[in-house]
Design a protein around this motif. Structure first.
Motif, mmCIF file in Angstrom:
data_model
loop_
_atom_site.group_PDB
_atom_site.id
_atom_site.type_symbol
_atom_site.label_atom_id
_atom_site.label_comp_id
_atom_site.label_asym_id
_atom_site.label_seq_id
_atom_site.Cartn_x
_atom_site.Cartn_y
_atom_site.Cartn_z
ATOM 1 N N SER A 36 0.836 -1.181 0.000
ATOM 2 C CA SER A 36 0.000 0.000 0.000
ATOM 3 C C SER A 36 0.877 1.239 0.000
ATOM 4 N N PRO A 37 0.480 2.275 -0.729
ATOM 5 C CA PRO A 37 1.319 3.475 -0.794
ATOM 6 C C PRO A 37 1.433 4.133 0.569
ATOM 7 N N THR A 38 2.617 4.653 0.863
ATOM 8 C CA THR A 38 2.833 5.386 2.106
ATOM 9 C C THR A 38 2.446 6.837 1.889
ATOM 10 N N PRO A 39 1.555 7.399 2.717
ATOM 11 C CA PRO A 39 1.100 8.764 2.483
ATOM 12 C C PRO A 39 2.204 9.768 2.748
ATOM 13 N N SER A 40 2.190 10.848 2.002
ATOM 14 C CA SER A 40 3.138 11.928 2.238
ATOM 15 C C SER A 40 2.674 12.734 3.434
ATOM 16 N N PRO A 41 3.574 13.560 4.014
ATOM 17 C CA PRO A 41 3.169 14.348 5.175
ATOM 18 C C PRO A 41 1.987 15.261 4.890
ATOM 19 N N SER A 42 1.752 15.598 3.622
ATOM 20 C CA SER A 42 0.658 16.501 3.304
ATOM 21 C C SER A 42 -0.671 15.794 3.111
ATOM 22 N N PRO A 139 -7.330 -13.568 -5.759
ATOM 23 C CA PRO A 139 -7.201 -14.508 -6.878
ATOM 24 C C PRO A 139 -7.590 -13.889 -8.222
ATOM 25 N N ALA A 140 -8.374 -12.807 -8.201
ATOM 26 C CA ALA A 140 -8.782 -12.166 -9.443
ATOM 27 C C ALA A 140 -7.652 -11.344 -10.058
ATOM 28 N N THR A 141 -6.769 -10.797 -9.206
ATOM 29 C CA THR A 141 -5.694 -9.931 -9.686
ATOM 30 C C THR A 141 -4.311 -10.501 -9.452
ATOM 31 N N GLN A 142 -4.233 -11.540 -8.574
ATOM 32 C CA GLN A 142 -2.949 -12.110 -8.148
ATOM 33 C C GLN A 142 -2.069 -11.070 -7.467
ATOM 34 N N GLN A 143 -2.700 -10.072 -6.864
ATOM 35 C CA GLN A 143 -1.980 -9.029 -6.148
ATOM 36 C C GLN A 143 -2.332 -9.080 -4.664
ATOM 37 N N PRO A 144 -1.377 -8.726 -3.798
ATOM 38 C CA PRO A 144 -1.691 -8.665 -2.361
ATOM 39 C C PRO A 144 -2.756 -7.606 -2.094
ATOM 40 N N ARG A 145 -3.616 -7.895 -1.157
ATOM 41 C CA ARG A 145 -4.575 -6.881 -0.696
ATOM 42 C C ARG A 145 -4.147 -6.408 0.677
ATOM 43 N N ASP A 146 -3.656 -5.198 0.740
ATOM 44 C CA ASP A 146 -3.338 -4.562 2.003
ATOM 45 C C ASP A 146 -4.384 -3.483 2.260
ATOM 46 N N ILE A 147 -4.687 -3.240 3.518
ATOM 47 C CA ILE A 147 -5.669 -2.218 3.853
ATOM 48 C C ILE A 147 -5.014 -1.144 4.714
ATOM 49 N N PRO A 148 -5.524 0.073 4.633
ATOM 50 C CA PRO A 148 -4.912 1.156 5.413
ATOM 51 C C PRO A 148 -5.270 1.054 6.880
ATOM 52 N N SER A 190 4.770 -0.697 8.754
ATOM 53 C CA SER A 190 4.036 0.209 7.881
ATOM 54 C C SER A 190 2.579 0.257 8.320
ATOM 55 N N PRO A 191 1.998 1.441 8.482
ATOM 56 C CA PRO A 191 0.613 1.510 8.953
ATOM 57 C C PRO A 191 -0.388 0.900 7.981
ATOM 58 N N ASP A 192 -0.055 0.857 6.697
ATOM 59 C CA ASP A 192 -0.984 0.356 5.681
ATOM 60 C C ASP A 192 -0.625 -1.048 5.216
ATOM 61 N N SER A 193 -0.219 -1.916 6.136
ATOM 62 C CA SER A 193 0.239 -3.259 5.772
ATOM 63 C C SER A 193 -0.635 -4.371 6.324
ATOM 64 N N ALA A 194 -1.767 -4.039 6.965
ATOM 65 C CA ALA A 194 -2.671 -5.101 7.420
ATOM 66 C C ALA A 194 -3.275 -5.793 6.207
ATOM 67 N N SER A 195 -3.542 -7.091 6.334
ATOM 68 C CA SER A 195 -4.075 -7.850 5.209
ATOM 69 C C SER A 195 -5.144 -8.819 5.707
ATOM 70 N N GLY A 210 -5.072 3.448 19.282
ATOM 71 C CA GLY A 210 -4.511 4.490 18.432
ATOM 72 C C GLY A 210 -3.354 4.031 17.576
ATOM 73 N N ASP A 211 -2.883 2.788 17.777
ATOM 74 C CA ASP A 211 -1.791 2.234 16.977
ATOM 75 C C ASP A 211 -2.248 1.079 16.095
ATOM 76 N N TYR A 212 -3.244 0.328 16.532
ATOM 77 C CA TYR A 212 -3.767 -0.813 15.782
ATOM 78 C C TYR A 212 -5.284 -0.689 15.686
ATOM 79 N N ALA A 213 -5.848 -1.234 14.606
ATOM 80 C CA ALA A 213 -7.252 -1.021 14.288
ATOM 81 C C ALA A 213 -8.142 -2.129 14.845
ATOM 82 N N VAL A 214 -8.914 -1.793 15.862
ATOM 83 C CA VAL A 214 -9.972 -2.675 16.353
ATOM 84 C C VAL A 214 -11.178 -2.520 15.427
ATOM 85 N N PHE A 215 -11.837 -3.642 15.092
ATOM 86 C CA PHE A 215 -13.009 -3.558 14.219
ATOM 87 C C PHE A 215 -14.188 -4.377 14.733
ATOM 88 N N GLY A 216 -14.074 -4.943 15.918
ATOM 89 C CA GLY A 216 -15.183 -5.697 16.478
ATOM 90 C C GLY A 216 -14.805 -6.319 17.803
#
Length: 269
Positions: A36-42, A139-148, A190-195, A210-216
């Motif tokens: 996943s792309p790393t965001p710029s400071p802006s 499997p449709a793209t053969q690419q890793p799926r990372d989420i922000p 990397s913050p955007d490396s969860a899969s 504030g460091d890791y994403a709880v979702f349930g």
């Protein structure tokens, strides 16, 4: 007493690094593939460069995961974590988690987490000490799926993406906190490396807020979670309620018909 407390905190932080990031800090052993792309400071704190291409959960959903023959019920919150919860529901619906191993269980010196979800673990020939490096390959793209990284501050209407609260200058707790039974995403540095890898908190772990994403949260079956040992497999995982709230995933009419029900085991991150 103060010295013992300081030693305990240092020990716990070291455990956190190993439990949630991976076997070590090198890229090839991160908890999930990067990409996943790393965001710029802006980059605005609420802007996610991948948000429009990922599954989203608009509302609530219930997942029942069976381990050791017993059900574990998880209530997922797509209102506060739409992408994180949507990714998990989509992977459950694809049967990605069926047969996967809990490869990391930390209970000493204090209860910490059980962690699983590495697709490599479906292959019994992959050594246990190598697990923690794999993530979902679409499997449709053969690419890793990372989420922000996606965390909603208390009283906020929108999540903060791609930054920890510390990086974003947020000084309030998140809506979804690391209480006992919290279900959250593991990631690398990397913050955007969860899969696909997730963990369940075995105790209140609010220093992770504030460091890791709880979702349930686990709402039933926490006694089963407490019995999970390293190497135990997820026998099955099923979305029992709220699948209609998944948008853009495998349950959506727009989903690719070529998507297979589960990914092939990966051999490298």
């Amino acid at each position: 007493m103060q010295t013992k407390l300081q030693n305990w905190l240092v020990c716990l932080l070291v455990i956190t690094m190993f439990a949630l990031v991976g076997c070590n800090s090198q890229p090839e052993t991160s908890a999930a593939p990067t990409g996943s792309p790393t965001p710029s400071p802006s980059t605005p704190a609420t802007s996610s460069p991948t948000a429009t291409t990922l599954p989203r959960l608009e509302g609530k959903a219930t997942v029942v995961m069976t381990v050791k023959g017993a059900p574990i019920t998880m209530e997922l919150d797509g209102t506060s974590a739409p992408i994180t919860a949507g990714n998990f529901v989509d992977l459950v619906n694809r049967k990605v988690y069926d047969g996967l191993v809990f490869h990391r269980v930390v209970r000493e010196p204090q209860p910490f987490v059980v962690q699983g979800g590495d697709p490599q673990s479906k292959n019994p020939n992959v050594p246990l000490d190598r697990l923690g490096t794999g993530g979902f390959i679409d499997p449709a793209t053969q690419q890793p799926r990372d989420i922000p990284l996606e965390i909603t501050p208390r009283d906020a209407k929108e999540p903060i993406y791609s930054r920890t609260f510390r990086e974003a200058g947020v000084n309030v707790p998140p809506k979804l906190r690391h209480t006992r039974g919290a279900v959250a995403m593991a990631r690398s540095q990397s913050p955007d490396s969860a899969s696909s890898q997730f963990y369940v908190a075995l105790a209140d772990l609010q220093f992770l807020d504030g460091d890791y994403a709880v979702f349930g949260y686990v709402t039933q079956g926490m006694e089963t979670v407490d019995k999970i040992q390293q190497g135990d497999r997820i026998e099955s995982a099923k979305v029992t309620q709220g699948l209609e709230n998944l948008k853009g995933g495998s349950a959506s009419p727009a989903a690719s018909p070529s998507a297979s029900p589960s990914p092939s085991p990966t051999t490298s991150p």
